[in-house]
Scaffold this active site. Structure first.
Site, PDB file in Angstrom:
ATOM      1  NE  ARG A  37      -3.760  -2.330   2.159  1.00 32.09           N
ATOM      2  CZ  ARG A  37      -4.615  -2.695   1.202  1.00 32.09           C
ATOM      3  NH1 ARG A  37      -4.847  -1.900   0.188  1.00 32.09           N
ATOM      4  NH2 ARG A  37      -5.227  -3.850   1.271  1.00 32.09           N
ATOM      5  CG  HIS A  67       4.393  -6.225  -7.951  1.00 33.66           C
ATOM      6  ND1 HIS A  67       3.864  -4.956  -7.998  1.00 33.66           N
ATOM      7  CD2 HIS A  67       3.572  -6.994  -8.700  1.00 33.66           C
ATOM      8  CE1 HIS A  67       2.766  -4.970  -8.750  1.00 33.66           C
ATOM      9  NE2 HIS A  67       2.575  -6.196  -9.198  1.00 33.66           N
ATOM     10  CE1 TYR A  70      -2.621  -3.228  -3.313  1.00 33.79           C
ATOM     11  CE2 TYR A  70      -1.058  -5.040  -3.504  1.00 33.79           C
ATOM     12  CZ  TYR A  70      -2.065  -4.396  -2.824  1.00 33.79           C
ATOM     13  OH  TYR A  70      -2.531  -4.923  -1.648  1.00 33.79           O
ATOM     14  CG  HIS A 107      -0.037  -2.594 -11.292  1.00 37.68           C
ATOM     15  ND1 HIS A 107      -0.995  -2.884 -10.354  1.00 37.68           N
ATOM     16  CD2 HIS A 107       0.631  -3.761 -11.518  1.00 37.68           C
ATOM     17  CE1 HIS A 107      -0.908  -4.163 -10.024  1.00 37.68           C
ATOM     18  NE2 HIS A 107       0.069  -4.714 -10.703  1.00 37.68           N
ATOM     19  CD  GLU A 142       1.214  -7.013 -13.332  1.00 35.72           C
ATOM     20  OE1 GLU A 142       1.930  -6.501 -12.446  1.00 35.72           O
ATOM     21  OE2 GLU A 142       0.361  -7.889 -13.106  1.00 35.72           O
ATOM     22  CG  ASP A 176      -1.298 -10.908 -14.301  1.00 29.55           C
ATOM     23  OD1 ASP A 176      -2.180 -11.760 -14.509  1.00 29.55           O
ATOM     24  OD2 ASP A 176      -0.992 -10.507 -13.164  1.00 29.55           O
ATOM     25  CG  HIS A 179      -3.616  -8.517 -14.962  1.00 29.55           C
ATOM     26  ND1 HIS A 179      -2.584  -7.762 -14.461  1.00 29.55           N
ATOM     27  CD2 HIS A 179      -4.302  -8.964 -13.876  1.00 29.55           C
ATOM     28  CE1 HIS A 179      -2.630  -7.754 -13.143  1.00 29.55           C
ATOM     29  NE2 HIS A 179      -3.656  -8.489 -12.763  1.00 29.55           N
ATOM     30  CG  HIS A 211       2.795 -11.384 -12.777  1.00 30.89           C
ATOM     31  ND1 HIS A 211       2.370 -10.120 -12.435  1.00 30.89           N
ATOM     32  CD2 HIS A 211       4.080 -11.501 -12.339  1.00 30.89           C
ATOM     33  CE1 HIS A 211       3.370  -9.476 -11.825  1.00 30.89           C
ATOM     34  NE2 HIS A 211       4.408 -10.291 -11.754  1.00 30.89           N
ATOM     35  CG  ASP A 224      -6.686  -7.645 -11.502  1.00 32.15           C
ATOM     36  OD1 ASP A 224      -6.259  -8.816 -11.360  1.00 32.15           O
ATOM     37  OD2 ASP A 224      -6.029  -6.637 -11.199  1.00 32.15           O
ATOM     38  CG  HIS A 226      -4.867 -12.773  -9.560  1.00 32.52           C
ATOM     39  ND1 HIS A 226      -3.525 -12.589  -9.357  1.00 32.52           N
ATOM     40  CD2 HIS A 226      -5.274 -11.720 -10.302  1.00 32.52           C
ATOM     41  CE1 HIS A 226      -3.134 -11.473  -9.958  1.00 32.52           C
ATOM     42  NE2 HIS A 226      -4.181 -10.922 -10.524  1.00 32.52           N
ATOM     43  CD  GLU A 256       1.167 -11.449  -9.690  1.00 24.85           C
ATOM     44  OE1 GLU A 256       0.420 -11.414 -10.687  1.00 24.85           O
ATOM     45  OE2 GLU A 256       1.767 -10.459  -9.253  1.00 24.85           O
TER      46      GLU A 256
HETATM   47 ZN    ZN Z   1      -4.057  -8.876 -10.872  1.00 21.99          ZN
HETATM   48 FE    FE Z   2       0.276  -9.570 -11.883  1.00 26.28          FE
HETATM   49 FE    FE Z   3       0.835  -6.697 -10.494  1.00 31.63          FE
END
Ligand code: ZN
Ligand code: FE
Ligand code: FE
Length: 277
Positions: A37, A67, A70, A107, A142, A176, A179, A211, A224, A226, A256
């Protein structure tokens, strides 16, 4: 050998991640550079990093995919949020030089009403500002599912960002599977066609990491969410075709999927079993 791993918690440091990876038979892994975060990063413990680098070399652990948080938005309508994204990623790139030669994926952001073209431009501007800071890390854009005002939901958009970046020597793409499926690319029925399209727009030489995720939702849903491998709408068979595809099989694959350690160990074992190379 299949390069595969999953997201690991970085809270106990680098060597702990290396040992966690070994426990589940992973030979790569991903981690958040700081609290996902945002917020400040813990100082680097140089002794821990040195032990990790030795451990990773002995065990064949490589191609780490760090990563970025996000919550960062490089193309927010608010200049202070764009600036925060840039400063955070610049700081991450400095820190990642302790573990040189790996990947850092992010992202591309949400244009928050400014329109896609402005969003793509602001993302590229940030990359032009931060990429000169990287000595050895390759920064990966990504591919996104396209929920809300997310940019990077089509290969054309990713290609447009790349085209506006001056020095592309430390730039690549992380694909991904959840995604792009959510973005409308049918990797179940036409993986070859999707990869041909990727090659024609972005260029497969830019694809540096995958991913590997199943998706709870149908192709084109832009959601989105997963799923575990084989428990979503992409399915185990199609994801096994992804790891075995001639254009992809040597890339690092990062799970992920919503799993605990035992779940990741099972997915890794299953995928190693399915790997044909
Ligand atoms: Zn995702
Ligand atoms: Fe991802
Ligand atoms: Fe990601």
């Amino acid at each position: 050998m299949l390069k595969i791993g999953c997201h690991l918690s970085s809270s106990a440091g680098y060597l702990a991640m290396g040992k966690d990876a070994e426990k589940i038979n992973a030979n790569t892994f991903a981690f958040f550079t700081r609290n996902p975060r945002g917020g400040s990063a813990k100082p680097i413990n140089e002794a821990d990093v040195a032990h990790f680098l030795e451990f990773a070399k002995e065990r064949g652990i490589s191609h780490l995919v760090a990563h970025s948080p996000y919550t960062l938005n490089p193309c927010s309508a608010k200049p202070e949020l764009r600036d925060f994204a840039k400063r955070t990623m610049a700081d991450d790139l400095h820190r990642l030089e302790y573990t040189p030669g790996n990947f850092y994926n992010f992202h591309p952001g949400s244009h928050t009403g400014q329109g896609e073209d402005i969003g793509l431009l602001q993302c590229a501007q940030m990359l032009n500002d931060i990429l000169p800071l990287s000595q050895t890390t390759t920064v990966l854009i990504e591919t996104m599912a396209g929920k809300g005002s997310e940019i990077g939901k089509t290969f054309e958009q990713i290609a447009k960002i790349i085209s506006m970046v001056e020095d592309k020597s430390k730039l690549g793409v992380c694909l991904d599977t959840c995604h792009i499926w959510d973005g409308g690319y049918d990797i179940v029925n036409d993986l070859d066609g999707v990869l041909t399209q990727f090659d024609k727009t972005i260029g497969l030489h830019n694809l540096r990491a995958i991913h590997l995720n199943d998706s709870l939702n149908p192709c084109g849903a832009h959601k989105d969410r997963h799923a575990k491998i084989g428990e979503g709408q992409i399915g185990q068979e199609a994801l096994c075709r992804v790891i075995n595809h001639k254009a992809l099989h040597s890339l690092p694959f990062i799970l992920e999927t919503p799993n605990d350690e035992a779940g990741y160990a099972r997915e890794i074992a299953m995928l190693r079993e399915a790997y044909k190379y």
